[in-house]
Motif scaffolding. Structure first.
Motif, PDB file in Angstrom:
ATOM      1  N   MET A 108     -15.007   4.442  -1.297  1.00 12.02           N
ATOM      2  CA  MET A 108     -14.725   4.488  -2.734  1.00 12.02           C
ATOM      3  C   MET A 108     -13.334   5.067  -2.989  1.00 12.02           C
ATOM      4  O   MET A 108     -12.609   4.592  -3.868  1.00 12.02           O
ATOM      5  CB  MET A 108     -15.806   5.293  -3.465  1.00 12.02           C
ATOM      6  CG  MET A 108     -17.187   4.658  -3.402  1.00 12.02           C
ATOM      7  SD  MET A 108     -17.254   2.901  -3.833  1.00 12.02           S
ATOM      8  CE  MET A 108     -16.818   2.963  -5.555  1.00 12.02           C
ATOM      9  N   ALA A 109     -12.931   6.074  -2.229  1.00 12.04           N
ATOM     10  CA  ALA A 109     -11.588   6.645  -2.388  1.00 12.04           C
ATOM     11  C   ALA A 109     -10.527   5.620  -2.009  1.00 12.04           C
ATOM     12  O   ALA A 109      -9.517   5.474  -2.698  1.00 12.04           O
ATOM     13  CB  ALA A 109     -11.449   7.905  -1.536  1.00 12.04           C
ATOM     14  N   ALA A 110     -10.745   4.884  -0.930  1.00 20.29           N
ATOM     15  CA  ALA A 110      -9.768   3.885  -0.475  1.00 20.29           C
ATOM     16  C   ALA A 110      -9.607   2.773  -1.503  1.00 20.29           C
ATOM     17  O   ALA A 110      -8.504   2.243  -1.686  1.00 20.29           O
ATOM     18  CB  ALA A 110     -10.190   3.308   0.875  1.00 20.29           C
ATOM     19  N   LEU A 111     -10.676   2.406  -2.173  1.00 22.01           N
ATOM     20  CA  LEU A 111     -10.587   1.355  -3.188  1.00 22.01           C
ATOM     21  C   LEU A 111      -9.726   1.779  -4.375  1.00 22.01           C
ATOM     22  O   LEU A 111      -9.140   0.942  -5.050  1.00 22.01           O
ATOM     23  CB  LEU A 111     -11.986   0.954  -3.664  1.00 22.01           C
ATOM     24  CG  LEU A 111     -12.764   0.075  -2.685  1.00 22.01           C
ATOM     25  CD1 LEU A 111     -14.225  -0.016  -3.085  1.00 22.01           C
ATOM     26  CD2 LEU A 111     -12.133  -1.303  -2.564  1.00 22.01           C
ATOM     27  N   ARG A 112      -9.640   3.093  -4.611  1.00 24.12           N
ATOM     28  CA  ARG A 112      -8.803   3.603  -5.711  1.00 24.12           C
ATOM     29  C   ARG A 112      -7.351   3.805  -5.291  1.00 24.12           C
ATOM     30  O   ARG A 112      -6.487   3.978  -6.140  1.00 24.12           O
ATOM     31  CB  ARG A 112      -9.362   4.930  -6.218  1.00 24.12           C
ATOM     32  CG  ARG A 112     -10.675   4.816  -6.948  1.00 24.12           C
ATOM     33  CD  ARG A 112     -11.099   6.145  -7.579  1.00 24.12           C
ATOM     34  NE  ARG A 112     -11.159   7.248  -6.642  1.00 24.12           N
ATOM     35  CZ  ARG A 112     -12.233   7.608  -5.929  1.00 24.12           C
ATOM     36  NH1 ARG A 112     -13.350   6.914  -6.054  1.00 24.12           N
ATOM     37  NH2 ARG A 112     -12.199   8.636  -5.123  1.00 24.12           N
ATOM     38  N   GLN A 113      -7.078   3.820  -3.990  1.00 25.04           N
ATOM     39  CA  GLN A 113      -5.739   4.143  -3.492  1.00 25.04           C
ATOM     40  C   GLN A 113      -5.156   2.931  -2.769  1.00 25.04           C
ATOM     41  O   GLN A 113      -5.410   2.720  -1.588  1.00 25.04           O
ATOM     42  CB  GLN A 113      -5.802   5.330  -2.534  1.00 25.04           C
ATOM     43  CG  GLN A 113      -6.324   6.582  -3.184  1.00 25.04           C
ATOM     44  CD  GLN A 113      -6.623   7.676  -2.176  1.00 25.04           C
ATOM     45  OE1 GLN A 113      -6.638   7.458  -0.974  1.00 25.04           O
ATOM     46  NE2 GLN A 113      -6.874   8.867  -2.667  1.00 25.04           N
ATOM     47  N   GLU A 114      -4.330   2.175  -3.485  1.00 28.63           N
ATOM     48  CA  GLU A 114      -3.780   0.947  -2.909  1.00 28.63           C
ATOM     49  C   GLU A 114      -2.923   1.198  -1.672  1.00 28.63           C
ATOM     50  O   GLU A 114      -2.805   0.331  -0.822  1.00 28.63           O
ATOM     51  CB  GLU A 114      -2.995   0.182  -3.965  1.00 28.63           C
ATOM     52  CG  GLU A 114      -3.890  -0.444  -5.000  1.00 28.63           C
ATOM     53  CD  GLU A 114      -3.135  -1.325  -5.962  1.00 28.63           C
ATOM     54  OE1 GLU A 114      -2.040  -1.803  -5.629  1.00 28.63           O
ATOM     55  OE2 GLU A 114      -3.658  -1.536  -7.069  1.00 28.63           O
ATOM     56  N   GLY A 115      -2.327   2.365  -1.539  1.00 30.03           N
ATOM     57  CA  GLY A 115      -1.486   2.672  -0.385  1.00 30.03           C
ATOM     58  C   GLY A 115      -2.258   3.110   0.842  1.00 30.03           C
ATOM     59  O   GLY A 115      -1.681   3.292   1.911  1.00 30.03           O
ATOM     60  N   SER A 116      -3.544   3.255   0.719  1.00 34.21           N
ATOM     61  CA  SER A 116      -4.381   3.708   1.820  1.00 34.21           C
ATOM     62  C   SER A 116      -4.479   2.636   2.907  1.00 34.21           C
ATOM     63  O   SER A 116      -4.561   1.450   2.605  1.00 34.21           O
ATOM     64  CB  SER A 116      -5.770   4.024   1.255  1.00 34.21           C
ATOM     65  OG  SER A 116      -6.775   3.823   2.195  1.00 34.21           O
ATOM     66  N   GLU A 117      -4.513   3.079   4.166  1.00 34.78           N
ATOM     67  CA  GLU A 117      -4.672   2.128   5.270  1.00 34.78           C
ATOM     68  C   GLU A 117      -6.023   1.425   5.208  1.00 34.78           C
ATOM     69  O   GLU A 117      -6.190   0.323   5.710  1.00 34.78           O
ATOM     70  CB  GLU A 117      -4.556   2.826   6.638  1.00 34.78           C
ATOM     71  CG  GLU A 117      -3.170   3.185   7.023  1.00 34.78           C
ATOM     72  CD  GLU A 117      -2.810   4.637   6.729  1.00 34.78           C
ATOM     73  OE1 GLU A 117      -1.868   5.122   7.341  1.00 34.78           O
ATOM     74  OE2 GLU A 117      -3.463   5.275   5.891  1.00 34.78           O
ATOM     75  N   LEU A 118      -6.978   2.056   4.582  1.00 34.74           N
ATOM     76  CA  LEU A 118      -8.336   1.524   4.488  1.00 34.74           C
ATOM     77  C   LEU A 118      -8.490   0.578   3.299  1.00 34.74           C
ATOM     78  O   LEU A 118      -9.451  -0.181   3.231  1.00 34.74           O
ATOM     79  CB  LEU A 118      -9.293   2.715   4.362  1.00 34.74           C
ATOM     80  CG  LEU A 118     -10.762   2.563   4.594  1.00 34.74           C
ATOM     81  CD1 LEU A 118     -11.051   1.889   5.924  1.00 34.74           C
ATOM     82  CD2 LEU A 118     -11.444   3.919   4.544  1.00 34.74           C
ATOM     83  N   HIS A 119      -7.547   0.601   2.376  1.00 38.66           N
ATOM     84  CA  HIS A 119      -7.675  -0.142   1.118  1.00 38.66           C
ATOM     85  C   HIS A 119      -7.852  -1.651   1.326  1.00 38.66           C
ATOM     86  O   HIS A 119      -8.746  -2.253   0.732  1.00 38.66           O
ATOM     87  CB  HIS A 119      -6.461   0.111   0.218  1.00 38.66           C
ATOM     88  CG  HIS A 119      -6.541  -0.630  -1.078  1.00 38.66           C
ATOM     89  ND1 HIS A 119      -7.314  -0.204  -2.129  1.00 38.66           N
ATOM     90  CD2 HIS A 119      -5.967  -1.788  -1.484  1.00 38.66           C
ATOM     91  CE1 HIS A 119      -7.205  -1.056  -3.131  1.00 38.66           C
ATOM     92  NE2 HIS A 119      -6.399  -2.036  -2.767  1.00 38.66           N
TER      93      HIS A 119
END
Length: 185
Positions: A108-119
């Motif tokens: 859920m955090a990755a879905l909110r953070q476009e710069g995340s490697e997991l996004h």
């Protein structure tokens, strides 16, 4: 000589992933990266050369699972019963979300953070599930105001609740059925 170095780097990468898989399975996604490196028998710098962030390591660990979820959604798009196809996919998503304690929160955090490697992996999976949702909505089998983001948040919350209640083998299915009563017409 370069081939030997590449082969060694690949072995180190795979070894680190295997150890991280074990440590995350035991301790969750917030496990110490120093512990991963220690158990792998490498320095923390070696771990960070392969995986510069915790999210990069988590992305490598979950990539195949997210890809399988995306592929499963694509397969289910041709199912005769759009509602059941969506429910089946949501159950698989919920079960896979409990692979590592803390994974629902990380997704859920990755879905909110476009710069995340997991996004990117999470977004591809969410998009695939969104197509199943849209198909079920078009068939009138899911309430039209429900969004894909809401549905994933709901199922991630269910996965989190199941993590907090070990030994309740039926809890996942019971909570998914209760939730479905809210988004099905």
């Amino acid at each position: 000589m370069a081939d030997v170095a590449r082969a060694d780097a690949r072995r180190n990468y795979e070894h680190l992933l295997g150890v991280a898989r074990e440590v995350f399975a035991e301790q969750g996604t917030d496990a110490s990266l120093r512990e991963v490196a220690r158990r792998a028998g490498v320095g923390i710098g070696t771990l960070y050369r392969h995986f510069p962030t915790r999210e990069a390591l988590l992305e490598a660990l979950t990539r195949a699972g997210f890809e399988a979820l995306r592929e499963r959604a694509d397969e289910l798009l041709t199912a005769d019963a759009p509602r059941q196809a969506l429910l089946d996919w949501l159950r698989v998503f919920a079960v896979r979300s409990t692979t590592y304690r803390g994974l629902p929160e990380s997704v859920m955090a990755a879905l909110r953070q476009e710069g995340s490697e997991l996004h990117a992996s999470c977004e591809a999976m969410r998009t695939a599930g969104g197509r199943l949702l849209a198909r079920a909505q078009q068939a009138g089998e899911v309430r039209p105001e429900v969004t894909g983001a809401e549905l994933l948040a709901l199922v991630a919350g269910i996965a989190w609740a199941v993590e907090q209640s070990p030994g309740r083998d039926d809890l996942m299915d019971r909570l998914l059925a209760l939730a479905a009563n809210g988004f099905l017409p």
